[in-house]
Write a protein that holds these residues in place. Sequence first.
Motif, PDB file in Angstrom:
ATOM      1  N   PHE A   1     -17.440 -11.604  10.303  1.00  0.00           N
ATOM      2  CA  PHE A   1     -16.119 -11.315   9.714  1.00  0.00           C
ATOM      3  C   PHE A   1     -14.974 -11.433  10.720  1.00  0.00           C
ATOM      4  CE2 PHE A   1     -18.976  -8.516   7.145  1.00  0.00           C
ATOM      5  CZ  PHE A   1     -18.751  -9.087   5.904  1.00  0.00           C
TER       6      PHE A   1
ATOM      7  N   SER B   1      -2.038   4.951   4.005  1.00  0.00           N
ATOM      8  CA  SER B   1      -3.124   3.973   4.016  1.00  0.00           C
ATOM      9  C   SER B   1      -3.473   3.656   5.447  1.00  0.00           C
ATOM     10  CB  SER B   1      -2.696   2.693   3.298  1.00  0.00           C
ATOM     11  OG  SER B   1      -2.536   2.926   1.922  1.00  0.00           O
TER      12      SER B   1
ATOM     13  N   HIS C   1      -7.659   2.886   1.666  1.00  0.00           N
ATOM     14  CA  HIS C   1      -8.553   2.467   2.758  1.00  0.00           C
ATOM     15  C   HIS C   1      -8.226   1.022   3.107  1.00  0.00           C
ATOM     16  CE1 HIS C   1     -11.949   5.597   2.644  1.00  0.00           C
ATOM     17  NE2 HIS C   1     -10.877   6.097   2.062  1.00  0.00           N
ATOM     18  N   LEU C   2      -7.581   0.821   4.211  1.00  0.00           N
ATOM     19  CA  LEU C   2      -7.292  -0.555   4.618  1.00  0.00           C
ATOM     20  C   LEU C   2      -8.594  -1.200   5.075  1.00  0.00           C
ATOM     21  CD1 LEU C   2      -4.063  -0.163   6.796  1.00  0.00           C
ATOM     22  CD2 LEU C   2      -4.249  -0.828   4.393  1.00  0.00           C
ATOM     23  N   PRO C   3      -8.749  -2.495   4.774  1.00  0.00           N
ATOM     24  CA  PRO C   3      -9.911  -3.198   5.324  1.00  0.00           C
ATOM     25  C   PRO C   3      -9.910  -3.099   6.857  1.00  0.00           C
ATOM     26  CG  PRO C   3      -8.816  -4.537   3.666  1.00  0.00           C
ATOM     27  CD  PRO C   3      -7.934  -3.354   3.903  1.00  0.00           C
ATOM     28  N   PHE C   4     -11.092  -3.055   7.405  1.00  0.00           N
ATOM     29  CA  PHE C   4     -11.246  -2.948   8.859  1.00  0.00           C
ATOM     30  C   PHE C   4     -10.529  -4.108   9.576  1.00  0.00           C
ATOM     31  CE2 PHE C   4     -14.074  -3.017  12.727  1.00  0.00           C
ATOM     32  CZ  PHE C   4     -13.730  -1.752  13.181  1.00  0.00           C
ATOM     33  N   LEU C   5     -10.362  -5.237   8.861  1.00  0.00           N
ATOM     34  CA  LEU C   5      -9.691  -6.405   9.465  1.00  0.00           C
ATOM     35  C   LEU C   5      -8.258  -6.093   9.886  1.00  0.00           C
ATOM     36  CD1 LEU C   5     -10.917  -9.158   6.985  1.00  0.00           C
ATOM     37  CD2 LEU C   5     -11.726  -8.739   9.307  1.00  0.00           C
ATOM     38  N   TYR C   6      -7.681  -5.027   9.298  1.00  0.00           N
ATOM     39  CA  TYR C   6      -6.315  -4.652   9.666  1.00  0.00           C
ATOM     40  C   TYR C   6      -6.288  -3.715  10.871  1.00  0.00           C
ATOM     41  CZ  TYR C   6      -4.522  -6.757   5.410  1.00  0.00           C
ATOM     42  OH  TYR C   6      -4.174  -7.654   4.433  1.00  0.00           O
TER      43      TYR C   6
ATOM     44  N   ARG D   1       0.847  -1.211   0.000  1.00  0.00           N
ATOM     45  CA  ARG D   1       0.000   0.000   0.000  1.00  0.00           C
ATOM     46  C   ARG D   1       0.874   1.249   0.000  1.00  0.00           C
ATOM     47  NH1 ARG D   1      -5.803  -1.272   0.398  1.00  0.00           N
ATOM     48  NH2 ARG D   1      -5.780  -3.485   0.885  1.00  0.00           N
TER      49      ARG D   1
ATOM     50  N   SER E   1      -7.733   2.599  -2.569  1.00  0.00           N
ATOM     51  CA  SER E   1      -6.701   1.609  -2.187  1.00  0.00           C
ATOM     52  C   SER E   1      -5.988   2.032  -0.897  1.00  0.00           C
ATOM     53  CB  SER E   1      -5.693   1.411  -3.316  1.00  0.00           C
ATOM     54  OG  SER E   1      -4.855   2.542  -3.417  1.00  0.00           O
TER      55      SER E   1
ATOM     56  N   ALA F   1      -7.159   2.297   8.087  1.00  0.00           N
ATOM     57  CA  ALA F   1      -8.542   1.801   8.114  1.00  0.00           C
ATOM     58  C   ALA F   1      -9.458   2.877   8.687  1.00  0.00           C
ATOM     59  CB  ALA F   1      -8.599   0.534   8.967  1.00  0.00           C
TER      60      ALA F   1
END
Length: 379
Positions: A147, A64, A125-130, A60, A123, A66
């Motif tokens: 999730f 970057s 925007h990191l997934p919330f999982l991170y 990334r 791109s 979340a």
Amino acid sequence: MVDVDEIDSKDAMCLALLKRPELGVTFTKFHCWTLTQFSKCVFLDADTLVLCNVDELFDREELSAAPDSGWPDCFNSGVFVFRPSLKTFNLLLQFANECGSFDGGDQGLLNNFFSNWATTDISKHLPFLYNMSSSAVYTYAPAFRYFGKDAKIVHFLGSTKPWNYKYNPQTKTITEDGSASVSESQLFLNFAVEMYSSTILPLLKKVQESYELALRKEKPDLSENQIEFEGALISSHPLSTSVNTEYVIETTVDSCGESPLLLVTKREAVVLFQQPVQKVESTIDITVAEPCQSSTLPNVQPGLQHTVEMVGTSLYSDICEKKNTQEEVTSSVSELSIQPEPDPPSAEDQRRKWEEGHIDYLGKDAFENIQKKLDSFLL
Ligand SMILES: O=c1ccn([C@@H]2O[C@H](COP(=O)(O)OP(=O)(O)O[C@H]3O[C@H](CO)[C@@H](O)[C@H](O)[C@H]3O)[C@@H](O)[C@H]2O)c(=O)[nH]1
Ligand SMILES: [Mn+2]
């Protein structure tokens, strides 16, 4: 480790609104942009827990991050990808002086500084999982259930930090340090404290132990040269310890509680071999019958004789002074060493061992088992 000066926003008013007066010092984070020996870095708050390899974050670009769960048009600054640059660092300081931060912490300032994060490039925007925060369980429990098992980095954000609580796995309750039991309905806190106790705390202890071991290497303290080896009952009194070598020599009994053994370990606690105590001299020759577990040291081979220098320690020389014959020494050793074989450890004992940093990384405490435990919370 790099020492940096503290940078404090000293913005008491905004921080009071945030109800986090302690967060002014988070401006100190800006120093990470001075790590110019690296082309790209990932910043992680100290209250994050990485659950799996996240190297892909380096694909990334700056900046970057979340979305923040409280205000998703802002990013949360607990996990972010950035490019070190002295220019950016100076611009951040300048921005801090001129504009300050709308929340008094680094997050408000960074969101204003990287103000196009919300709208310009998805791109980034990191997934919330991170950066899965504890609040998810309250605000969107079904999503957390659905999730959450794929979480890659958990962030214990907010003023409630797991290390301020104790978790009782039997009663499944948590207690705040020095106060009453906390409501069990606080599911995430339960999860967070349990996860912290079972993963972070032992690792911290391990790090602390390695640090202490490194210190002892520099300045050997013989009375502390005691290493516990799983399965074998190791005397709390070292018979002797070599001083200026890499070996630690201790008395122990074998796992059946029978004859006293001499346990020779490398200082890093790699077990080389065990040998019944037959000779106690200033130098002992040991024929390695069988390494008691696969040794990582190539020069220690079964059937070969190894000479280990035993530079006297208090206990060793005490014994030698008091009792001069080999038998007497041996019997003294067995008096010191033999302990009854323990019952299989209870869950409570296992937990205590964890907390003391005695972790069976290759056995029951292997990562897969920890992962299963984490999954059991999330499924
Ligand atoms: O005395 C301190 C206080 C904070 N920190 C560091 O700063 C981070 C932020 O503090 P934390 O308590 O984790 O804040 P959060 O509860 O996560 O609060 C939010 O708000 C903070 C202030 O804007 C941001 O730094 C966080 O990333 C954001 O998640 C910590 O993790 C540490 O890395 C210190 O090193 N020492
Ligand atoms: Mn944090």
